[in-house]
Design an enzyme around this catalytic site. Sequence first.
Site, PDB file in Angstrom:
ATOM      1  N   GLU A 212       0.873  -1.174   0.000  1.00 18.42           N
ATOM      2  CA  GLU A 212       0.000   0.000   0.000  1.00 18.42           C
ATOM      3  C   GLU A 212       0.909   1.222   0.000  1.00 18.42           C
ATOM      4  OE1 GLU A 212      -3.053  -0.251  -0.500  1.00 18.42           O
ATOM      5  OE2 GLU A 212      -3.395  -2.367  -0.071  1.00 18.42           O
ATOM      6  N   CYS A 246      -2.141   9.387   2.776  1.00 22.35           N
ATOM      7  CA  CYS A 246      -1.697   8.822   1.497  1.00 22.35           C
ATOM      8  C   CYS A 246      -2.699   9.043   0.376  1.00 22.35           C
ATOM      9  CB  CYS A 246      -1.385   7.337   1.646  1.00 22.35           C
ATOM     10  SG  CYS A 246      -2.765   6.349   2.255  1.00 22.35           S
TER      11      CYS A 246
END
Length: 459
Positions: A212, A246
């Site tokens: 990720e 993010c």
Amino acid sequence: MTQNEIETILTRQREYYAAGHTLSYAARRSALRKLQDALRRHEADLSEALRQDLGKSAAESYMCEIGLTLSELSWMLRHLRGLMRRRTVPTPLAQFAAHSFRSPSPYGNVLIMSPWNYPVLLTLDPLIDALAAGNTAVVKPSAYAPASAAVLAQIIGECFPPEYVCVVTGGRAENQALLHQKFDMIFFTGSKAVGKEVLRCAAEHLTPAVLELGGKSPCIVERTAKIGLAAKRIVFGKYLNCGQTCVAPDYILCDAAVRDELVAALQKEIAAQFGADPLQNPAYGKIINEKHYRRLLGLIDPAKVVCGGQGDEAALRIAPTILQDVTWDDAVMGEEIFGPILPVLTYDDLDAALAEIEARPHPLALYLFSEDKAVQRTVLDRCHFGGGCLNDTIIHLATSAMPFGGVGDSGMGGYHGKAGFEAFSHLRSIVDKKTWMDMPVRYQPYGTLKDRFLRVFLR
């Protein structure tokens, strides 16, 4: 923790898993309930740790970390039995008589490496999925969020023996020691640069990995957008956690015809959400450390600042900042910002703008503000990205009903809910062939009759 100590932990975890302690429904449910109870007991401790590490308010800590973690736990507890169940699939006529099914099996011993920006959520969410899938786990929180790491170690230590789940704290030395061990699966959340190193180490042992990562997530504002509402939602998503998210909108790409209206609305929303002086707002948050603070200041071109730009080095705070007249060649467009700086670029032709996005590494998220359904379809068809929203920002990750993950440079694999359970499981394909009859067509010697049967069955 030394390499010998890490090797000892892994040996004990493999033995624990081999003994079958993690496999039953009762064991998995018990593990999740223990974690749920501990989270509730330690909510205040986690909130204080997040305040120390990132300056998060209690409300933000619960909304974006503790509450979302509890939500994933609740979802998993409700659906665990169904997720563990084998799933019957159709059996080809050529395999008559048989029963075919898919059966989830744990990988075994997994490594979870989490980042500093959401240290509770991004450590415990994958751990929840790993435990639900029946694995043992080694958890490595980020050294950049030491207060959160300490509370997480305390919580996990209260819930599980180290042969089941173990927290390894420390920095790069511990990361390297862990990555050079053989795990059955690695789950990593963090930067692209470190993700490459994780994948290189995983490849040495042919270990599957979920990555990720991040990237420059665009926020497209098309001329039909409701500008006031778009500004409110963009400001929320961009400056949450001081921009250290993010999936935060990394930059705005807006129709030139609505730029001035949008920038004015963004400035109004910053004042409405954070006050006239955000640097004095105790709920605003802070940059994680001095290194990142200085990096972010270096991305601000004073000549292009239309809002914010101020910093408080002692408090590691940078005001919500908007940059105007930005081009693709500016320093701020050369890397993922990961901070409270919002560049505004414009376009005259949407097709050309989408081509610019597609010419760059695929981002973790993409956001589009538009009331035009045809434009929405065009953007979704043309652009590659991990996930996103139409007429909102970041909320797509706050659900257990959809997988969350990247594509290309922004990562591989996904998790949350069912996708998370499956990320930590190997889905075995099983054929239960019956013994009360045996079709002879597949056995030699072959002849004309068998050939005819095969052509009936296999076409």
